[in-house]
Design a protein around this motif. Structure first.
Motif, PDB file in Angstrom:
ATOM      1  N   ASN A 230      -3.307  -2.722   7.728  1.00  0.00           N
ATOM      2  CA  ASN A 230      -4.309  -2.327   6.735  1.00  0.00           C
ATOM      3  C   ASN A 230      -4.080  -0.904   6.230  1.00  0.00           C
ATOM      4  N   SER A 231      -2.826  -0.441   6.290  1.00  0.00           N
ATOM      5  CA  SER A 231      -2.519   0.920   5.851  1.00  0.00           C
ATOM      6  C   SER A 231      -2.961   1.174   4.411  1.00  0.00           C
ATOM      7  N   ILE A 232      -2.958   0.117   3.595  1.00  0.00           N
ATOM      8  CA  ILE A 232      -3.293   0.283   2.179  1.00  0.00           C
ATOM      9  C   ILE A 232      -4.701   0.860   2.017  1.00  0.00           C
ATOM     10  N   LYS A 233      -5.563   0.651   3.019  1.00  0.00           N
ATOM     11  CA  LYS A 233      -6.935   1.177   2.928  1.00  0.00           C
ATOM     12  C   LYS A 233      -6.947   2.704   2.925  1.00  0.00           C
ATOM     13  N   TYR A 234      -5.879   3.303   3.415  1.00  0.00           N
ATOM     14  CA  TYR A 234      -5.767   4.774   3.380  1.00  0.00           C
ATOM     15  C   TYR A 234      -5.933   5.277   1.945  1.00  0.00           C
ATOM     16  N   ASN A 236      -7.885   4.316  -0.279  1.00  0.00           N
ATOM     17  CA  ASN A 236      -9.257   4.317  -0.802  1.00  0.00           C
ATOM     18  C   ASN A 236      -9.865   5.707  -0.798  1.00  0.00           C
ATOM     19  N   SER A 237      -9.369   6.566   0.067  1.00  0.00           N
ATOM     20  CA  SER A 237      -9.951   7.917   0.114  1.00  0.00           C
ATOM     21  C   SER A 237      -8.894   9.019   0.211  1.00  0.00           C
ATOM     22  N   HIS A 238      -7.618   8.651   0.149  1.00  0.00           N
ATOM     23  CA  HIS A 238      -6.540   9.640   0.214  1.00  0.00           C
ATOM     24  C   HIS A 238      -5.442   9.191  -0.741  1.00  0.00           C
TER      25      HIS A 238
ATOM     26  N   THR B  89      -9.227  10.266  10.778  1.00  0.00           N
ATOM     27  CA  THR B  89      -9.074   9.668   9.441  1.00  0.00           C
ATOM     28  C   THR B  89      -8.689   8.202   9.560  1.00  0.00           C
ATOM     29  N   ASP B  93     -11.282   5.700   8.009  1.00  0.00           N
ATOM     30  CA  ASP B  93     -10.923   5.276   6.654  1.00  0.00           C
ATOM     31  C   ASP B  93      -9.991   4.077   6.608  1.00  0.00           C
ATOM     32  N   VAL B  94      -9.280   3.815   7.706  1.00  0.00           N
ATOM     33  CA  VAL B  94      -8.314   2.714   7.666  1.00  0.00           C
ATOM     34  C   VAL B  94      -8.757   1.577   8.601  1.00  0.00           C
ATOM     35  N   ILE B  95      -8.820   1.859   9.893  1.00  0.00           N
ATOM     36  CA  ILE B  95      -9.211   0.786  10.828  1.00  0.00           C
ATOM     37  C   ILE B  95     -10.593   0.233  10.457  1.00  0.00           C
ATOM     38  N   ALA B  98     -12.750  -1.378   6.045  1.00  0.00           N
ATOM     39  CA  ALA B  98     -13.427  -2.543   5.447  1.00  0.00           C
ATOM     40  C   ALA B  98     -14.937  -2.384   5.452  1.00  0.00           C
TER      41      ALA B  98
END
Lengths: 396, 102
Positions: A230-234, A236-238, B89, B93-95, B98
């Motif tokens: 789920n690295s892509i979620k990084y 969302n805020s960076h 972070t 923000d990642v783990i 969702a």
């Protein structure tokens, strides 16, 4: 993509007298619009929460916010976030039928039924069989798997591969890619005997087997394809660029690591008779982005023609060239020499831009004004190409 | 035993690591982010069972795996090693990304 459910709906008369909507602008949605068109079913609008896409047309279909849906329309969703999207529609008053259209993603199925688990186990075992066959043939090599059928992903994976191999003291690799076009890109960097191509379904099964078996001598080189990462979620805020995503996140390299340019590319065979140094090659198509209006391309074409240029459209298979241009096709391993011979390249941001990134010629990239995937980052920022001249579609 | 009851939760945090300190940090952040939504935490044998099934296919999008390198294919450890993100972070923000809203 299989759209059997659309055939069934059509046969059952589910579209008759209904306004048909699709929810979420993406590749699958575009394929659905084409497929429905073949059934003489016209999509009224694409629903999308992304305000930067709203107001644009995709395949002639307007993109609108979900709140403007006709309460009794039928909505088709080809997205693994089906449940959330359906809930959103119900909350805003959609009373019509909402249909999940498979097969968007063979990795996901939100069910625990015995039948599902059995089917997914069989799927994984087919992938394991592929893995065992590959390991039997290439017993000592480290496996580098590029699961995404995307030229740019393979290009940057291959660009940073030498640094990754050096860091981990890997002597030999076998690169496994999705589809023949990606194979061509990989072969620009490594010997062709080290590259294997799998069709999409087989690649998904194979990748699932890697995950399930915790395959040790392997890296899955991707930036957003696999559900376990789920690295892509990084994003969302960076911020991190597409290229740095491969460098730092995919391969875990440090700042000093450098990408390499392709080693193997062939001389351009000028069968179309283009003018050396006086030709503009345009690549106007890309997956999942709002394309610029035809007026933009026609204005550009006229400007170049007025300066004495020949103008060509790079086409694949049955693609239609832009009006007032000559269609030109070349294998990917000739792409660098083709644009260098032509002298000028202009393309909507797509994988071909990555493939010719090292070419020494005038290069212009056209960026749509939209957000990348589920992130909050603009496509133009994430997929920026250093040293290219850049045009943004919101300035056209 | 994993059953359809999991679909009654908005989020299920799965903690497959043996690092108690890390698990505590992730669980604390998870609870703070629930914000009225229904969630629960799975650890020990149950976490292993969920992780195994999740490695076979993505059977729910409510599953959150509390790890930097599990399931297979996850690359958050690279982000730590390259110092482009710190542990806090990555957890927030990642783990648990969702849970930050669509």
């Amino acid at each position: 993509m299989e759209f059997e459910v659309l055939n069934t709906l059509h046969k059952d008369g589910a579209f008759a007298g209904k306004d048909v909507f699709v929810f979420g602008h993406c590749n699958a949605t575009e394929e659905m619009i084409d497929y429905l068109s073949g059934l003489s079913v016209n999509v009224v609008a694409i629903l999308d929460n992304n305000k930067t896409k709203v107001g644009n047309l995709c395949k002639g279909v307007p993109i609108i916010l979900p709140k403007y849906i006709d309460a009794n329309g039928i909505v088709l969703i080809a997205n693994r976030f089906y449940e959330q999207m359906a809930q959103q529609l119900r909350k805003i008053g959609c009373e019509g039928r909402i249909v999940k259209v498979l097969e968007y993603n063979s990795f996901a199925e939100y069910s625990l039924s015995q039948e599902t688990v059995k089917r997914k186990t069989e799927r994984m075992l087919r992938g394991k069989n592929t893995l065992e066959n590959i390991k039997a043939k290439y017993s000592k090599e480290h496996l580098v798997v590029c699961p995404h059928n995307a030229l740019g992903d393979v290009y940057w994976a291959m660009s940073f591969l030498p640094e990754y191999m050096a860091k981990h003291k890997i002597d030999d690799v076998t690169v496994i890619v999705n589809g023949d076009a990606c194979k061509q890109v990989a072969e620009m960097f490594v010997d062709a005997s080290c590259v294997l191509s799998l069709p999409n379904i087989e690649m998904e099964e194979f990748t699932q087997a890697l995950i399930y078996c915790n395959e040790p001598n392997c890296i899955i080189a991707h930036h957003d394809k696999i559900y376990t990462d789920n690295s892509i979620k990084y994003l969302n805020s960076h911020f991190i660029s597409f290229i740095d995503f491969y460098k730092y996140i995919v391969f875990g390299l440090d700042k000093t690591a450098e990408s390499v340019a392709p080693r193997f590319h062939l001389p351009f065979k000028n069968t179309a008779g283009i003018l050396q140094g006086k030709t503009l090659i345009i690549s106007p198509n890309a997956k999942s982005v709002v394309l610029p209006p035809s007026e933009f391309w026609q204005k550009t074409i006229q400007e170049y023609k007025n300066k004495g240029f020949m103008v060509c459209t790079s086409v694949i298979e049955s693609e239609t060239p832009l009006e007032n241009t000559i269609p030109i096709s070349f294998p990917l391993n000739q792409a660098i020499s083709a644009v260098e011979y032509a002298g000028h390249f202009m393309g909507i941001r797509n994988g071909l831009c990555d493939v010719i990134n090292s070419a020494k010629c005038s290069k212009t990239v056209v960026f749509p004004d939209c957000i990348y995937s589920t992130t909050k980052i603009k496509v133009a920022d994430f997929f920026a190409l250093p040293d290219w001249f850049t045009i943004f579609t919101d300035t056209i | 035993m994993i059953d359809d009851n999991i679909y009654s939760f908005d989020f299920i945090l799965v903690l497959p690591e043996s690092n108690a300190e890390l698990n505590k940090k992730i669980e604390t952040a998870f609870i703070a982010k629930l914000n009225g939504r229904k969630g629960r935490v799975a650890n020990g044998e149950e976490a292993k069972e969920i992780l195994d099934l999740y490695s076979l296919y993505e059977f729910s999008n409510s599953i959150i795996i509390g790890s930097f390198d599990k399931p297979y294919g996850r690359k958050l450890q690279n982000m730590l090693n390259c110092k482009i993100a710190n542990e806090e972070t990555l957890i927030n923000d990642v783990i648990l990304g969702a849970m930050n809203g669509v």
